[in-house]
Motif scaffolding. Structure first.
Motif: not given
Length: 346
Positions: A242-248, A258-261, A339-343
């Motif tokens: 999707t062009g997006r990922f994160g780190y929680l 939370l960091v989102v790219r 932002m990610l659709g995930l928790r």
């Protein structure tokens, strides 16, 4: 406010968003070296221990730009791995700095191992701060009460490529070759990588020291815990990304970070970084690495830009944004959902 902090021949530049958030950029390696949502909290990035930071070392932490395919530029015929020093730390120079912008550039020459040919690269990076997305999307502003701190930045990267000469004794200087921008962010361990995807698509294993990698699949993405003593690297192709990922990451009993790219994906682009057992694979758009505590204890959030052929002059540009939040668990979980659709998950 901009602050210039010289450290010998390795200056750093500090950008502030005026609300306690700070971005530290290191000239050596052209790194975003630290990202603080406020002065009391820890950086979003993993950072190597020791002050001053290791000289002429790639493994210092932060958010960096490399070149791929990895096995073509970092491994010799015997399988020995080495980061080209002319790339990292390289000879980057600050070309421009102000209260709102930092620009760096350098020239370098790399050897494309399989063909024995060289490539001449001119690289440019420009950093600016990014507004809080919740300040723009005011309908969701309740997620961003004063208990949540924020900092974000945008980075523009440009590469110009000129084909070089063949090295003597080249195996096959007619072999096709590629060169592409590769973004690598090092983050502390014991968090979870959150990857939204188009449909229930699992990642491909690039390599793993364990028989399996603990990955939790969902209908629209997956989670990867960054724990344990085994290293691994997973990959997602351009059709699924999707062009997006994160780190929680849970910081304590009450707070999380939370960091989102965000970056651009080209489904028809060539993404030539490949696993050891499949050199023809050309779909590795996003990658996620965990070192198992063996190189300093960190995870890496990575993405690639479409590649250029090394046979002809060309240029490539990339733009990405990083958003960093720290606050109470429930607020950060909701921002992650937005932002990610995930928790974080169980």
């Amino acid at each position: 406010m901009k602050k210039y902090e010289p450290h010998g021949d390795d200056p750093t530049v500090l950008l502030s968003n005026g609300q306690g958030g700070l971005l530290l950029i290191r000239e050596q390696g052209a790194r975003a070296l630290a990202l603080w949502a406020n002065k009391q909290e820890e950086s979003a990035f993993w950072r190597a221990d020791g002050v001053p930071l290791p000289e002429l070392s790639w493994n210092v932490g932060g958010d960096r730009t490399w070149i791929s395919p990895e096995r073509d530029y970092y491994m010799d015929d015997s399988g020995q791995y080495a980061v080209p020093a002319q790339l990292d730390p390289g000879k980057w120079k600050v070309a421009q700095s102000s209260d709102s912008l930092v620009a760096v550039n350098m020239d370098c020459e790399l050897l494309h191992g399989p063909s024995g040919r060289t490539v001449l690269l001119h690289l440019e990076k420009q950093f600016t701060l990014a507004p809080n997305p919740y300040a723009v999307n005011s309908g969701s502003s309740s997620r961003m009460d004063e208990s949540v701190s924020y900092i974000g930045y945008e980075v523009h990267t440009h590469m110009s490529l000129t084909p070089g000469a063949s090295r003597s004794g080249a195996k096959d200087d007619s072999a096709p070759g590629f060169c592409n921008l590769w973004s690598v962010m090092q983050v502390p361990p014991r968090g979870r990588i959150l990857v939204p995807s188009y449909g229930p698509v699992g990642p491909r294993t690039m390599f793993s020291q364990a028989d399996t990698v603990d990955t939790e699949l969902t209908p629209h993405g997956f989670r990867i815990p960054c724990e344990g003593a085994h290293s691994f690297k997973l990959s997602v192709d351009a059709l699924s990304s999707t062009g997006r990922f994160g780190y929680l990451r849970r910081l304590d009993d009450n707070r999380s970070s939370l960091v989102v790219r965000q970056f651009t994906v080209h489904p028809s682009g060539i993404y030539p970084d490949y696993p050891p057992d499949d050199p023809q694979y050309k779909g590795s758009c996003m990658q996620f690495y965990y070192d198992g505590g063996q190189l300093g204890h960190f995870a890496e959030l990575e993405y690639h830009s479409p590649a250029l052929s090394i046979d002809a002059p060309g240029s490539s540009s990339d733009v990405s944004r990083v958003y960093y939040f720290i606050g109470p668990h429930e607020n950060i979980e909701q921002i992650s959902q937005d932002m990610l659709g995930l928790r974080y998950g169980v």
